[in-house]
Design a protein around this motif. Sequence first.
Motif, PDB file in Angstrom:
ATOM      1  N   HIS B 118      27.187  23.901   4.015  1.00 39.47           N
ATOM      2  CA  HIS B 118      27.994  23.102   3.089  1.00 39.47           C
ATOM      3  C   HIS B 118      28.009  23.766   1.718  1.00 39.47           C
ATOM      4  CE1 HIS B 118      28.724  19.829   0.110  1.00 39.47           C
ATOM      5  NE2 HIS B 118      29.758  19.694   0.920  1.00 39.47           N
ATOM      6  N   VAL B 119      29.181  23.742   1.076  1.00 34.48           N
ATOM      7  CA  VAL B 119      29.310  24.304  -0.269  1.00 34.48           C
ATOM      8  C   VAL B 119      29.943  23.238  -1.160  1.00 34.48           C
ATOM      9  CG1 VAL B 119      30.349  26.140  -1.666  1.00 34.48           C
ATOM     10  CG2 VAL B 119      29.614  26.627   0.680  1.00 34.48           C
ATOM     11  N   ASP B 120      29.333  23.011  -2.314  1.00 31.58           N
ATOM     12  CA  ASP B 120      29.890  22.040  -3.261  1.00 31.58           C
ATOM     13  C   ASP B 120      31.200  22.552  -3.848  1.00 31.58           C
ATOM     14  OD1 ASP B 120      27.912  20.101  -3.061  1.00 31.58           O
ATOM     15  OD2 ASP B 120      26.617  21.133  -4.519  1.00 31.58           O
ATOM     16  N   HIS B 121      32.009  21.605  -4.319  1.00 33.86           N
ATOM     17  CA  HIS B 121      33.201  21.925  -5.120  1.00 33.86           C
ATOM     18  C   HIS B 121      34.276  22.673  -4.337  1.00 33.86           C
ATOM     19  CE1 HIS B 121      30.629  20.518  -8.247  1.00 33.86           C
ATOM     20  NE2 HIS B 121      29.816  21.545  -8.149  1.00 33.86           N
ATOM     21  N   LEU B 183      38.872  27.137   5.564  1.00 36.83           N
ATOM     22  CA  LEU B 183      38.406  26.019   6.403  1.00 36.83           C
ATOM     23  C   LEU B 183      37.425  25.098   5.686  1.00 36.83           C
ATOM     24  CD1 LEU B 183      38.462  28.229   9.528  1.00 36.83           C
ATOM     25  CD2 LEU B 183      39.727  26.075   9.328  1.00 36.83           C
ATOM     26  N   ARG B 184      37.723  24.871   4.399  1.00 40.60           N
ATOM     27  CA  ARG B 184      36.989  23.887   3.585  1.00 40.60           C
ATOM     28  C   ARG B 184      37.997  23.129   2.743  1.00 40.60           C
ATOM     29  NH1 ARG B 184      31.539  25.071   3.259  1.00 40.60           N
ATOM     30  NH2 ARG B 184      31.066  27.158   4.039  1.00 40.60           N
ATOM     31  N   GLY B 185      37.743  21.841   2.540  1.00 40.10           N
ATOM     32  CA  GLY B 185      38.619  21.091   1.656  1.00 40.10           C
ATOM     33  C   GLY B 185      38.103  19.674   1.469  1.00 40.10           C
ATOM     34  N   VAL B 186      38.532  19.066   0.377  1.00 44.02           N
ATOM     35  CA  VAL B 186      38.153  17.687   0.085  1.00 44.02           C
ATOM     36  C   VAL B 186      39.434  16.843   0.084  1.00 44.02           C
ATOM     37  CG1 VAL B 186      37.053  16.122  -1.568  1.00 44.02           C
ATOM     38  CG2 VAL B 186      36.188  18.474  -1.279  1.00 44.02           C
ATOM     39  N   PHE B 187      39.440  15.779   0.900  1.00 43.81           N
ATOM     40  CA  PHE B 187      40.595  14.892   1.025  1.00 43.81           C
ATOM     41  C   PHE B 187      40.207  13.488   0.562  1.00 43.81           C
ATOM     42  CE2 PHE B 187      41.277  18.464   3.743  1.00 43.81           C
ATOM     43  CZ  PHE B 187      42.643  18.695   3.705  1.00 43.81           C
ATOM     44  N   THR B 188      41.245  12.668   0.308  1.00 42.72           N
ATOM     45  CA  THR B 188      40.999  11.305  -0.181  1.00 42.72           C
ATOM     46  C   THR B 188      41.803  10.331   0.666  1.00 42.72           C
ATOM     47  OG1 THR B 188      40.784  12.232  -2.397  1.00 42.72           O
ATOM     48  CG2 THR B 188      41.023   9.853  -2.243  1.00 42.72           C
ATOM     49  N   SER B 189      41.161   9.262   1.103  1.00 44.84           N
ATOM     50  CA  SER B 189      41.887   8.270   1.911  1.00 44.84           C
ATOM     51  C   SER B 189      42.876   7.517   1.024  1.00 44.84           C
ATOM     52  CB  SER B 189      40.904   7.312   2.586  1.00 44.84           C
ATOM     53  OG  SER B 189      40.190   6.558   1.632  1.00 44.84           O
ATOM     54  N   GLU B 306      20.523   7.487  -4.263  1.00 45.82           N
ATOM     55  CA  GLU B 306      19.813   8.782  -4.341  1.00 45.82           C
ATOM     56  C   GLU B 306      20.396   9.760  -3.342  1.00 45.82           C
ATOM     57  OE1 GLU B 306      16.723  11.353  -2.424  1.00 45.82           O
ATOM     58  OE2 GLU B 306      16.870   9.257  -1.803  1.00 45.82           O
ATOM     59  N   LYS B 307      20.684   9.268  -2.124  1.00 40.69           N
ATOM     60  CA  LYS B 307      21.254  10.147  -1.105  1.00 40.69           C
ATOM     61  C   LYS B 307      22.629  10.657  -1.532  1.00 40.69           C
ATOM     62  CE  LYS B 307      19.100   7.452   2.451  1.00 40.69           C
ATOM     63  NZ  LYS B 307      19.515   6.232   3.159  1.00 40.69           N
ATOM     64  N   ALA B 308      23.434   9.746  -2.111  1.00 41.10           N
ATOM     65  CA  ALA B 308      24.777  10.148  -2.535  1.00 41.10           C
ATOM     66  C   ALA B 308      24.673  11.244  -3.593  1.00 41.10           C
ATOM     67  CB  ALA B 308      25.537   8.955  -3.081  1.00 41.10           C
ATOM     68  N   GLU B 309      23.753  11.080  -4.519  1.00 43.64           N
ATOM     69  CA  GLU B 309      23.589  12.097  -5.560  1.00 43.64           C
ATOM     70  C   GLU B 309      23.144  13.420  -4.967  1.00 43.64           C
ATOM     71  OE1 GLU B 309      20.892  10.181  -8.144  1.00 43.64           O
ATOM     72  OE2 GLU B 309      22.469   9.086  -9.218  1.00 43.64           O
ATOM     73  N   ARG B 310      22.286  13.319  -3.954  1.00 43.75           N
ATOM     74  CA  ARG B 310      21.806  14.540  -3.315  1.00 43.75           C
ATOM     75  C   ARG B 310      22.970  15.316  -2.695  1.00 43.75           C
ATOM     76  NH1 ARG B 310      19.241  12.606   1.088  1.00 43.75           N
ATOM     77  NH2 ARG B 310      20.661  13.633   2.520  1.00 43.75           N
ATOM     78  N   VAL B 311      23.836  14.573  -2.000  1.00 48.40           N
ATOM     79  CA  VAL B 311      24.983  15.218  -1.344  1.00 48.40           C
ATOM     80  C   VAL B 311      25.872  15.866  -2.406  1.00 48.40           C
ATOM     81  CG1 VAL B 311      27.113  14.758  -0.099  1.00 48.40           C
ATOM     82  CG2 VAL B 311      24.963  13.738   0.673  1.00 48.40           C
TER      83      VAL B 311
END
Lengths: 311, 311
Positions: B118-121, B183-189, B306-311
């Motif tokens: 996994h890569v941020d951003h 093959l990476r991307g961030v989508f929004t519902s 805490e988990k959300a921040e970690r991700v």
Amino acid sequence: MAKDDQEKAGTPRYPYFTEENSEQVVNARMTADTDPRLREIMTILVKHMHAAVKEIKPSHDEWLKGIEFLTRIGHMCTDWRQEFILLSDTLGVSMLVDAINHHRPAGTTPNTILGPFHVDHAPHYDNGANICLDGKGEPMVVRGRVLDEQGAPVAGATLDVWQTNDDGFYDVQQKGLQPDWNLRGVFTSDAEGQYWLRTVKPRFYPIPDDGPVGQMLAALGRHPNRAAHIHFIVTAPKFDPVITHIFSPDCQYLAEDAVFGVKNELIGELQRITDPEVAARLGVAAPAWLVEWDFVLAPQTTGSVEKAERV
Amino acid sequence: MAKDDQEKAGTPRYPYFTEENSEQVVNARMTADTDPRLREIMTILVKHMHAAVKEIKPSHDEWLKGIEFLTRIGHMCTDWRQEFILLSDTLGVSMLVDAINHHRPAGTTPNTILGPFHVDHAPHYDNGANICLDGKGEPMVVRGRVLDEQGAPVAGATLDVWQTNDDGFYDVQQKGLQPDWNLRGVFTSDAEGQYWLRTVKPRFYPIPDDGPVGQMLAALGRHPNRAAHIHFIVTAPKFDPVITHIFSPDCQYLAEDAVFGVKNELIGELQRITDPEVAARLGVAAPAWLVEWDFVLAPQTTGSVEKAERV
């Protein structure tokens, strides 16, 4: 989500991993032609690892701290520093492995931990030689006999001896600062099984504690000190080799040796020699110390040849 | 040997280490001011380590092989390669830690392993975008909804998606060979909780197996392949973040994923699209694949911030 009634390819040969079946699923992955001993070892390791995780219930961050701790230990290891052995030593694993492999008859000298500072091919000396080459410390004579279980002398036994100097360092930790082979030597028991040597009273010393294992000990409130001792490896044909210590009875760390090496049967008795004539007969100047110590060897058993070769 | 009736200094506060009391003696060494959680963790680890050693009864040589294996793993670890995590993954420990930390209500989407890729951003895309930038592989559309436990849509959820290319490598494993962010991307519902994206059918790939963990797998008769999957992290305010996969139902390694990541509830359904008009409406050329997949989020519980921040 997948529909429950959906036909799936890749029908599992065993159930998918769950918290409940985790040990069984992981161990079922080994194939039939896995080496039987490797299979046995992995099966037990996976069982206990999973049981430990289920009991600890580590958070993700705690798991990651564990990963990072092991990684730092690995990075600390070099040709001359074995941090994983230090971890094994300080958690009692090394002593446990030693104990399991050296069940000996009552009355014979027990093993204890080898430690990382034994060096092969130390100088051979005649009985009575002084292995202290740096002149530091309180003179001490160690003498006694090598015996079999019936109390008969074992002639020609080899006694490989090593200890720290009075500053708490082995020669190999202070190359150039201590004389080469300081406080190391190999002696041979005479026809009556007798040996004797001159050295100095051993002192406690810390195991290397500037790495992650030292940090672990600090976090557990533990000090890194080994109780004062002299190392011996005693070997003789047809006897089980003994890797052992003589511990100084007055050491403040006797009850809390950092690597759990102390055994009741390995604590010596120190005699104070103040009479100059007695001291002179022992080859030392008063005041000095005398330890009288017999090694009782068990007969060679199956497998001990391999151990002797290892030593 | 020491005389039994001899008076000893350093009277032990607890008995000396023996094979029988080893666990108790080691754990008794922790001092009273040890952090309580650290004390708990170490107590359990020492218990299981000693139990494993007593059950395995390793020879000295087997113990040394274990030390050397851990050392090689440590030496393999760099800033971009974490061999201890691979060890944890391949022995089911990572999945177990994940399972323990993510007990969710039935019917919600379960977690699975995050993995090291996994890569941020990653780039943010509008729904419908194609994250396959190298043109390799069979076109696939993934679409569905983000829902709460009652089936109501969750609008504005973030779906972070990543997978290997058709050669079985993540972009970060082939810097310069694959387009950046391939093959990476961030989508929004959307307002109805819907998301849709274009990608390619995932394929199986090996975890890095050129190190000691790969050697271990080979010795156990295990292959290093992960079952074909697409990674998702789905987050939305007031919901428990989900780190999960969609697995391809036709992968030959579904039943023997090298890191035990497969769960029945995470195996998708592949629809084959051969009608050019249907394909065109999906934004792809026939033949293509369609996966319809809903994510069902559980409400945020204590600790999940805490988990959300970690991700």
